[in-house]
Design an enzyme around this catalytic site. Structure first.
Site, PDB file in Angstrom:
ATOM      1  N   TYR A 158       0.832  -1.201   0.000  1.00 48.02           N
ATOM      2  CA  TYR A 158       0.000   0.000   0.000  1.00 48.02           C
ATOM      3  C   TYR A 158       0.868   1.254   0.000  1.00 48.02           C
ATOM      4  O   TYR A 158       0.636   2.192  -0.776  1.00 48.02           O
ATOM      5  CB  TYR A 158      -0.914  -0.011   1.222  1.00 48.02           C
ATOM      6  CG  TYR A 158      -1.707   1.251   1.405  1.00 48.02           C
ATOM      7  CD1 TYR A 158      -2.764   1.559   0.560  1.00 48.02           C
ATOM      8  CD2 TYR A 158      -1.404   2.148   2.429  1.00 48.02           C
ATOM      9  CE1 TYR A 158      -3.500   2.728   0.718  1.00 48.02           C
ATOM     10  CE2 TYR A 158      -2.128   3.309   2.605  1.00 48.02           C
ATOM     11  CZ  TYR A 158      -3.175   3.595   1.746  1.00 48.02           C
ATOM     12  OH  TYR A 158      -3.885   4.759   1.903  1.00 48.02           O
ATOM     13  N   LYS A 162       1.250   4.529  -2.677  1.00 47.94           N
ATOM     14  CA  LYS A 162       1.090   5.923  -2.287  1.00 47.94           C
ATOM     15  C   LYS A 162       2.359   6.727  -2.576  1.00 47.94           C
ATOM     16  O   LYS A 162       2.290   7.907  -2.940  1.00 47.94           O
ATOM     17  CB  LYS A 162       0.694   6.015  -0.805  1.00 47.94           C
ATOM     18  CG  LYS A 162      -0.682   5.404  -0.537  1.00 47.94           C
ATOM     19  CD  LYS A 162      -1.767   6.181  -1.284  1.00 47.94           C
ATOM     20  CE  LYS A 162      -3.064   5.467  -1.438  1.00 47.94           C
ATOM     21  NZ  LYS A 162      -4.130   6.267  -2.066  1.00 47.94           N
TER      22      LYS A 162
END
Length: 245
Positions: A158, A162
């Site tokens: 994740y 980002k």
């Protein structure tokens, strides 16, 4: 001393992805409250229709779409143009998360997260950008995360997606600033939404009460849009008062 007044969003048009819940829905609500019209996209059309009924069909255009598909993003932008004849801002908001070891997810889950969070953001921007450039001004506000600066021990994939959004935004800022397009990221810490429920978060977990609220993130997005055109925010990171940064 002259106080700077917020830029008036009345009559402007904002395209928002992932608007069926959470941050996307709250952003649509905040934009309409600030005077803007919104084209909202998501896979769950029934939720978008409920949002339009709540905010007023004259202010909301709904599009069933998947950000991973270029055609869906193109439909969202075209819906705004067909309805109001303009597009002023785009908020790529869709994101999925999962918490656990880098080995915790299946190969398909890893691919889905990267495709949604990174490729989906690129497709949304590519669909909107020609129309912003034609106007000679506009805003791209990417909903990223504080994980894009320092990922936690249980969110490596994740965090990588980002970090990619930050790299995309920084490069686009250098590419587009002189053409009148502002590119910003808003980077909240944990937000109490459906995000990652069942993938490392548990619905009803008391810890979620200490997280940010979607409305707080939406406030940041609208504040970025309301800046005078003579200034821009490159990235804005924020946490709830009770959480260590």
């Amino acid at each position: 001393m002259t106080l700077m007044q917020p830029r008036d969003l009345t009559g402007t048009v904002v395209a928002i992805t992932g608007a069926s819940a959470g941050i996307g829905r709250a952003t649509a609500e905040a934009c309409v409250a600030a005077g803007a019209n919104v084209a909202v996209g998501a896979r769950r059309l029934e939720r978008l229709d409920a949002l339009a009924d709540e905010l007023g069909r004259d202010r909301v255009e709904c599009v069933e779409m998947d950000v991973r598909e270029p055609a869906g993003n193109a439909r969202l932008v075209q819906a705004a143009l067909d309805r109001w004849g303009r597009l002023d801002s785009v908020v790529p908001n869709v994101g999925i998360g999962s918490y656990g070891s880098i080995l915790h997810m299946s190969d398909d889950e890893v691919a889905d997260m990267v495709d949604t969070n990174v490729t989906g953001t690129v497709h949304t921007i590519r669909a909107a950008l020609p129309h912003l450039l034609e106007r000679g001004e506009g805003d791209v506000v990417i909903v990223a995360s504080v994980a894009s600066f320092r990922g936690g021990a249980d969110e490596a994939v994740y965090a990588a997606t980002k970090f990619a959004q930050q790299g995309l935004a920084g490069s686009l800022d250098r590419e587009l600033r002189e053409k009148g397009i502002r590119v910003s990221t808003v980077n909240p810490a944990g937000v109490e939404t459906e995000f990652a429920i069942g993938r490392g978060r548990t619905e009803g977990d008391p810890a979620l009460a200490e997280y940010l609220r979607p409305e707080q993130v939406a406030h940041a997005i609208v504040t970025v849009l309301q800046q005078p055109r003579s200034m821009r925010t490159q990235s804005w990171a924020f946490w709830p008062m009770g959480q260590q940064s």
